[in-house]
Write an enzyme that holds these catalytic residues in place. Structure first.
Site, mmCIF file in Angstrom:
data_model
loop_
_atom_site.group_PDB
_atom_site.id
_atom_site.type_symbol
_atom_site.label_atom_id
_atom_site.label_comp_id
_atom_site.label_asym_id
_atom_site.label_seq_id
_atom_site.Cartn_x
_atom_site.Cartn_y
_atom_site.Cartn_z
ATOM 1 N N TYR A 19 -1.903 -0.531 11.056
ATOM 2 C CA TYR A 19 -1.936 -1.273 9.772
ATOM 3 C C TYR A 19 -0.790 -0.876 8.737
ATOM 4 C CZ TYR A 19 -3.417 -1.640 4.660
ATOM 5 O OH TYR A 19 -3.063 -1.955 3.234
ATOM 6 N N ASN A 50 -5.527 4.052 -2.769
ATOM 7 C CA ASN A 50 -6.759 3.368 -2.296
ATOM 8 C C ASN A 50 -7.552 2.712 -3.661
ATOM 9 O OD1 ASN A 50 -6.145 5.483 -0.028
ATOM 10 N ND2 ASN A 50 -8.252 4.735 0.664
ATOM 11 N N THR A 100 0.618 -1.325 0.029
ATOM 12 C CA THR A 100 0.055 -0.090 0.061
ATOM 13 C C THR A 100 0.797 1.266 -0.088
ATOM 14 O OG1 THR A 100 -1.655 1.287 1.585
ATOM 15 C CG2 THR A 100 -0.057 -0.359 2.433
ATOM 16 N N ASP A 101 0.198 2.413 -0.488
ATOM 17 C CA ASP A 101 1.122 3.875 -0.353
ATOM 18 C C ASP A 101 1.324 4.213 1.018
ATOM 19 O OD1 ASP A 101 -1.510 4.274 -0.074
ATOM 20 O OD2 ASP A 101 -1.661 5.919 -1.756
ATOM 21 N N GLU A 102 0.337 3.557 1.939
ATOM 22 C CA GLU A 102 0.174 4.274 3.417
ATOM 23 C C GLU A 102 1.628 3.873 3.904
ATOM 24 O OE1 GLU A 102 -3.505 3.318 5.340
ATOM 25 O OE2 GLU A 102 -4.614 3.045 3.621
ATOM 26 N N LYS A 109 2.343 -3.269 7.262
ATOM 27 C CA LYS A 109 2.738 -3.469 5.985
ATOM 28 C C LYS A 109 4.257 -2.814 5.518
ATOM 29 C CE LYS A 109 0.325 -4.469 2.975
ATOM 30 N NZ LYS A 109 -0.011 -5.832 2.521
HETATM 31 P P1 NAD Z 1 -9.327 -7.479 2.238
HETATM 32 O O1 NAD Z 1 -9.360 -7.269 3.579
HETATM 33 O O2 NAD Z 1 -10.443 -7.433 1.540
HETATM 34 O O3 NAD Z 1 -8.977 -8.791 2.119
HETATM 35 C C1 NAD Z 1 -7.772 -9.666 2.780
HETATM 36 C C2 NAD Z 1 -7.888 -11.273 2.452
HETATM 37 O O4 NAD Z 1 -6.940 -11.963 3.170
HETATM 38 C C3 NAD Z 1 -9.274 -11.663 2.975
HETATM 39 O O5 NAD Z 1 -9.690 -12.813 2.007
HETATM 40 C C4 NAD Z 1 -8.970 -12.679 4.155
HETATM 41 O O6 NAD Z 1 -9.649 -13.821 4.500
HETATM 42 C C5 NAD Z 1 -7.575 -13.062 3.795
HETATM 43 N N1 NAD Z 1 -6.677 -13.189 4.982
HETATM 44 C C6 NAD Z 1 -6.653 -12.360 5.946
HETATM 45 N N2 NAD Z 1 -5.709 -13.039 7.038
HETATM 46 C C7 NAD Z 1 -5.383 -14.163 6.553
HETATM 47 C C8 NAD Z 1 -4.277 -15.193 6.953
HETATM 48 N N3 NAD Z 1 -3.934 -15.086 8.319
HETATM 49 N N4 NAD Z 1 -4.330 -16.156 6.218
HETATM 50 C C9 NAD Z 1 -4.778 -16.412 4.866
HETATM 51 N N5 NAD Z 1 -5.643 -15.469 4.285
HETATM 52 C C10 NAD Z 1 -6.144 -14.394 5.233
HETATM 53 O O7 NAD Z 1 -8.124 -6.804 1.691
HETATM 54 P P2 NAD Z 1 -7.899 -6.069 0.334
HETATM 55 O O8 NAD Z 1 -8.426 -4.750 0.388
HETATM 56 O O9 NAD Z 1 -8.340 -6.939 -0.685
HETATM 57 O O10 NAD Z 1 -6.161 -5.856 0.251
HETATM 58 C C11 NAD Z 1 -5.557 -6.873 -0.267
HETATM 59 C C12 NAD Z 1 -4.178 -6.382 -0.479
HETATM 60 O O11 NAD Z 1 -3.856 -5.524 -0.852
HETATM 61 C C13 NAD Z 1 -3.769 -6.335 0.988
HETATM 62 O O12 NAD Z 1 -2.273 -6.705 1.388
HETATM 63 C C14 NAD Z 1 -3.666 -4.739 1.248
HETATM 64 O O13 NAD Z 1 -2.636 -4.496 2.300
HETATM 65 C C15 NAD Z 1 -3.136 -4.312 -0.144
HETATM 66 N N6 NAD Z 1 -3.661 -3.150 -0.487
HETATM 67 C C16 NAD Z 1 -5.066 -2.774 -0.386
HETATM 68 C C17 NAD Z 1 -5.313 -1.496 -0.863
HETATM 69 C C18 NAD Z 1 -7.005 -1.093 -0.704
HETATM 70 O O14 NAD Z 1 -7.427 -0.241 -0.979
HETATM 71 N N7 NAD Z 1 -8.099 -2.050 -0.205
HETATM 72 C C19 NAD Z 1 -4.918 -0.600 -1.403
HETATM 73 C C20 NAD Z 1 -3.477 -0.837 -1.807
HETATM 74 C C21 NAD Z 1 -2.914 -2.306 -1.294
HETATM 75 P P1 TYD Z 2 -10.702 3.944 4.270
HETATM 76 O O1 TYD Z 2 -11.755 3.549 3.372
HETATM 77 O O2 TYD Z 2 -10.967 3.219 5.648
HETATM 78 O O3 TYD Z 2 -9.498 3.671 3.603
HETATM 79 P P2 TYD Z 2 -7.761 4.318 4.321
HETATM 80 O O4 TYD Z 2 -7.992 4.625 5.674
HETATM 81 O O5 TYD Z 2 -6.931 3.184 4.239
HETATM 82 O O6 TYD Z 2 -7.431 5.555 3.408
HETATM 83 O O7 TYD Z 2 -10.980 5.472 4.410
HETATM 84 C C1 TYD Z 2 -10.730 6.314 3.379
HETATM 85 C C2 TYD Z 2 -10.792 7.803 3.968
HETATM 86 O O8 TYD Z 2 -12.338 8.019 4.332
HETATM 87 C C3 TYD Z 2 -9.815 7.978 5.255
HETATM 88 O O9 TYD Z 2 -9.519 9.474 5.192
HETATM 89 C C4 TYD Z 2 -11.011 7.966 6.380
HETATM 90 C C5 TYD Z 2 -12.435 8.332 5.832
HETATM 91 N N1 TYD Z 2 -13.434 7.642 6.557
HETATM 92 C C6 TYD Z 2 -14.555 8.306 6.891
HETATM 93 O O10 TYD Z 2 -14.635 9.488 6.896
HETATM 94 N N2 TYD Z 2 -15.602 7.744 7.279
HETATM 95 C C7 TYD Z 2 -15.701 6.337 7.416
HETATM 96 O O11 TYD Z 2 -16.654 5.752 7.857
HETATM 97 C C8 TYD Z 2 -14.445 5.514 6.807
HETATM 98 C C9 TYD Z 2 -14.476 3.981 6.808
HETATM 99 C C10 TYD Z 2 -13.308 6.317 6.461
#
Ligand code: NAD
Ligand code: TYD
Length: 351
Positions: A157, A186, A132-134, A161
């Site tokens: 988190y 995101n 992630t970019d975070e 990461k």
């Molecule tokens: P998500 O929470 O939707 O899915 C995570 C998946 O991992 C789930 O299916 C869960 O069951 C599985 N999991 C969790 N713990 C596990 C374990 N111990 N063993 C096996 N499986 C396990 O997450 P996402 O949003 O799809 O993110 C996927 C990846 O991409 C993550 O590594 C996250 O850090 C990265 N990422 C997410 C975003 C975003 O915006 N969501 C952006 C950049 C990077």
């Molecule tokens: P989120 O979707 O949780 O992603 P991330 O924290 O990983 O960027 O949140 C996106 C943005 O929205 C973040 O600035 C937090 C804000 N946010 C709210 O204002 N209300 C909410 O209920 C949630 C879940 C997030």
């Protein structure tokens, strides 16, 4: 030629399910193993359309279980790993950091160890870590995260990461493991669990419930359609340089409040409500602890070196996303019953 065996972890989650679907459909000569332990965020309903494909196998397992990872690598002799399994929600990491340490750090190391121990001949092998970019921390009003930006994570988190990214690089530098890493902004799109801002807002607007906006709604996020993230992962997996890092993002920054306003407008139209109906649901609530102000990715390297570009404009992507949620009522109902209610009360009631 022998079938290429690819292990995708976290393939039942939001982004993982899009990556699995893409790999199963685009590469019929690969065998895709989806390893997931089905936490609250993992959902096999996300994969109904691929589960009977001959080149797809689901494995229920926990990446933290080092012995299990070793035996799976021994049994299947995977050629590549695309590692997405993680605990992914910042608010949950604030309430319960230890789960993030276990899955994101210990789980990543147990996979790295399994690859290191079983990959005797490294030719054609690859461990691709999705991040992630975070990890880069928070920006002020200006500037972008590049691949050279120093890590400065703030939430449990992002710290977990960042730690996993460092460990992946350490296994490359120390043991010569072939790795690649990408750091993406995101994501939004279908199958997104309604704890994150966009699906949570869609769900609440649909049910005419308050839309919780943290602080003043002035935090900025850089949004990318999930299928564009999947296409970037595919490209980097196949064409990226071993040992390199790639930033993924669509140059698409939005203040949370502006994004919510746009979503309200789209939903009013789709639901046949008078314009302005949904904005009345906006409710400012207590800010998130340590809330990063702004994320913005510079994805120039990915564009220049590998020719990647996002396919969708934001408004079009948001409309598609809203359409998906409105026509997948059953999916939404399943994921918002039971534990979700408890989670929601814990996070938002009396916030
Ligand atoms: P998500 O929470 O939707 O899915 C995570 C998946 O991992 C789930 O299916 C869960 O069951 C599985 N999991 C969790 N713990 C596990 C374990 N111990 N063993 C096996 N499986 C396990 O997450 P996402 O949003 O799809 O993110 C996927 C990846 O991409 C993550 O590594 C996250 O850090 C990265 N990422 C997410 C975003 C975003 O915006 N969501 C952006 C950049 C990077
Ligand atoms: P989120 O979707 O949780 O992603 P991330 O924290 O990983 O960027 O949140 C996106 C943005 O929205 C973040 O600035 C937090 C804000 N946010 C709210 O204002 N209300 C909410 O209920 C949630 C879940 C997030």
């Amino acid at each position: 030629m022998a079938t290429r065996k690819i292990l995708i972890t976290g393939g039942a989650g939001f982004i993982g399910s899009h990556v699995v679907r893409r790999m199963v459909n685009h590469y019929p000569d690969y065998h895709i193993y989806n390893l997931d332990n089905l936490t609250y965020a993992g959902n096999l309903e996300n994969l109904r359309d691929v589960e009977s494909k001959p080149n797809y196998t689901f494995i229920k397992a926990d990446i933290v279980d080092g012995e299990k990872m070793q035996s799976l690598f021994q049994e299947h002799n995977f050629d590549g790993v695309i590692h997405l399994a993680a605990e992914s929600h910042v608010d949950r990491s604030i309430s319960n950091p230890m789960e993030f340490i276990m899955t994101n750090i210990v789980g990543t190391v147990s996979l790295l160890n399994a690859a290191k121990a079983n990959w005797k001949n490294l030719e054609g092998k690859l461990f691709y870590h999705v991040s992630t970019d975070e990890v880069y921390g928070s920006l002020g009003e200006e500037g972008f995260f590049t691949e050279e930006t120093k890590y400065d994570p703030h939430s449990p988190y992002s710290a977990s990461k960042a730690s996993s990214d460092h460990l992946v690089r350490a296994y490359h530098d120390t043991y010569g493991l072939p790795v690649k890493i990408s750091n993406c902004s995101n994501n939004y799109g279908a199958n997104h669990f309604p704890e994150k801002l966009i699906p949570l807002a869609i769900h609440n607007i649909k049910n005419s419930k308050p839309i919780p906006v943290y602080g003043k709604g002035e935090n900025v996020r850089d949004w990318l359609y999930v299928e564009d993230h999947a296409s970037a992962i595919d490209l980097i997996f196949h064409k990226g340089k071993v040992g390199d890092t790639y930033n993924i993002g669509g140059f698409n920054e939005w203040k949370n409040i502006d994004l919510i306003q746009l979503l309200c407008k789209i939903m009013d139209k789709k639901l046949g409500r008078a314009e302005g109906t949904s904005t009345k649901l906006i409710t400012y609530v207590k800010d998130r602890a340590g809330h990063d102000l702004r994320y913005a990715i510079d994805a120039t390297k990915l564009n220049k070196e590998l020719g990647w570009k996002p396919s969708l404009q934001f408004e079009e992507g948001l409309e598609k996303t809203v359409d998906w949620y409105l026509s997948n009522e059953e999916w939404l109902q399943h994921v918002t019953s039971g534990d979700y209610q408890k989670y929601y009360e814990g996070q938002y009631t009396k916030r």
